[in-house]
Design an enzyme around this catalytic site. Sequence first.
Site, short mmCIF file in Angstrom:
data_model
loop_
_atom_site.label_atom_id
_atom_site.label_comp_id
_atom_site.label_asym_id
_atom_site.label_seq_id
_atom_site.Cartn_x
_atom_site.Cartn_y
_atom_site.Cartn_z
CB THR A 175 -0.93 0.00 1.24
OG1 THR A 175 -1.85 1.08 1.14
CG2 THR A 175 -0.14 0.14 2.54
CB VAL A 183 5.70 0.42 -1.76
CG1 VAL A 183 4.71 -0.73 -1.82
CG2 VAL A 183 5.72 1.19 -3.08
CB SER A 184 3.75 0.62 3.78
OG SER A 184 3.53 -0.07 5.00
N PRO A 185 4.23 -2.58 3.52
CG PRO A 185 5.44 -3.94 5.02
CD PRO A 185 5.43 -2.56 4.39
CG ASP A 216 6.05 1.33 6.91
OD1 ASP A 216 4.86 1.06 7.08
OD2 ASP A 216 6.60 1.31 5.79
#
Length: 701
Positions: free
Chosen positions: A185, A283-285, A391
């Site tokens: 995301t 972009v992050s998990p 994050d």
Amino acid sequence: MASWWISSLYLVFLAINSLLNPTSVSSADSNYGIGVGIADITGPAAEVNMMGYAKPDQKTSGIHLRQFSRAFIIEDKTSGNRTVFVSIDACMGAQSVTLEVVKKLKVKFGDLYTEQNVVISGIHTHSAPAGFLQFVLFQVTSLGFVNQSYMALVDGIVESVQRAHGNIVDGDIYMNSGELLESNTNRSPTAYENNPAEERAKYEYNVDKTMVVLKLVDNAGTDLGMINWFAVHCTSMNNTNELISGDNKGYASYLTERHFNKGAAPGKGKFVAAFAQSNLGDVSPNTDGAKCIDTGKPCERNSSTCNGKVENCIASGPGVDMFDSTRIIGENQYNKAMMLYSNATMKLSGPVQFMHQFVDMTNVTVQYNATFKGKTCKPAMGFSFAAGTTDGPGAFDFSQGDTKGNAFWKLIRNFIKKPSDELVECHKPKPILLPTGEIDFPYPWQPTIVDTQLTRLGQLFIIAVPGEFTTMCGRRLRDNVHQVLVNNGLPANSTKVVIAGLSNTYSDYITTLEEYQVQRYEGASTIYGPHTCQAYINQFKTLAESMVKNVKLPPGPKPDLLLNDQVSFLSPVIFDGKPLGKNFGDVLTDVKSDYARNMTVSVTFQAGNPRNNLKTGDTFLSVEYQDASGKWIPRYTDADWSTKFSWKRTVLLLGRSEATVTWDIPANEAAGTYRINHYGNYKKRSRVYSYSGRSSNFNVS
């Protein structure tokens, strides 16, 4: 989350599919020479700051997954050209590491492997030891240079390349790509939305969802290895974690190698699987998104604050905790990669080529079009850099999206170094917190010269970038390079371009010009100013055109290796102590006598400091099973997902410490008798001695 059963069903499907529809393709006339190799690069598992979150108190205190270097050598059987792609379970490729690795490879192989054809790309785990970069800014929280971290990387990378070199066989490469959803995301959507609407309209998502997979087989169709690229941060493990881990990509590699290397311990099998990094900048998990941890409500969208504080705005998910999230995102990548691998049919053919050039990024004239141009700057970090990300947020009163700065912090900054008017003007609208390009005490704070590199494997072109490109900057880069290739006669449909992120040199983030104006964390960390993205696009277009036209480029200004300048304030291990009447390896808290599957076994030992011996290629623990003959069979090591090796200091002045080994018994584990061993080293009067300890036997039912 109860998605484990989905993975189990999927593995059954793969097994049946492989019997009914074999995916290995035999080719008597193979296109390439292929070599794969893997080696342990795990750094010090105690008292060393972790690289990524820049959190001073996040120090290593054990191992969940070991770090590995995965090397792939591809040889053009016609020209003899070779290229080396190395994916490392580390935060990033580093200039100091690359220069030393190439130096050692030249000693072993002459000019066969050089900076021209060796790519070293980091997966960007934030759960591995720091101290291996040669610039001051990256060493602040690690208390300077950490030689153990550095040498573990250098020696392991060299060993993995050496193993790949010794394993070269004739073979073929097949390529496939597909969409992977629910695994990443965008963590800076307000910056992304500042890109032109017509450009954003070309894409369905605000992050890249495409995974590209290479299937490597020998000329008999036997599986050799896999490389895939997918953009997602390795920040599923958050900044409270203190166990070394490859995070979601390290776990995906573990699952894939375990699938192909039946019965082999991690890092010991023949099949090598790299889950490499791409344009992950924004972009992050953490797919549940950022929320205020005190209220559960969404954070303020552009500043990522909750009641004015960044500390309370944290992204998480999709799991119930960071280990579960790592598992889910890792399994998602593994399952997609396996599906693409098993159905890969596009066979690569054509030349192996490489193009490399060092570039001084501090003074590049950037031509956008006939009427608009800009220039890059000396490095500088903006105020929003100190705010961190969702994050891993920062502290104090910093926030993202800051285009003005703060009078108090500017005063503090000026005690360190006041930025010049030229630097301030060049970086606008970034308010400068640290003028790193104008500080060189005790040595440079950030790089000025970076690697730019392009590798070709037939129809596939790999852009090795020296940092973290955001989604849109990466898209522009890929599209521009692709257009150059097509304009020079390559077919548009079959020519594929991928980005290998964090390669060779680390120069922080690279946003688009439009994203830079918003000054989220990524824009504040774009160190060469607002025109950095376009400068790289122009440079890689030059590399691409030179490659297809076979035009040799000058090497550019080679950077210095600064090993002799490094300083360290990390205290060494002086000695290890133990209580009277105790020996190193003694069990302090033993196991229970009986366990069921899905339960956790735990045992604590009197320990020495893990920095006494990194156990490279070895293990701090083993879980053993007793077979019918009474023989003890090793089942798991500290590189396995189901185990955790945790170390803690108990009495600092007396040098005392303890090690706890935990084993989460898998749901499919065989019933029987087990025991747990711990292996370590203690230091006494400047000498290091080995020891071991063993739990009582216990039953698994």
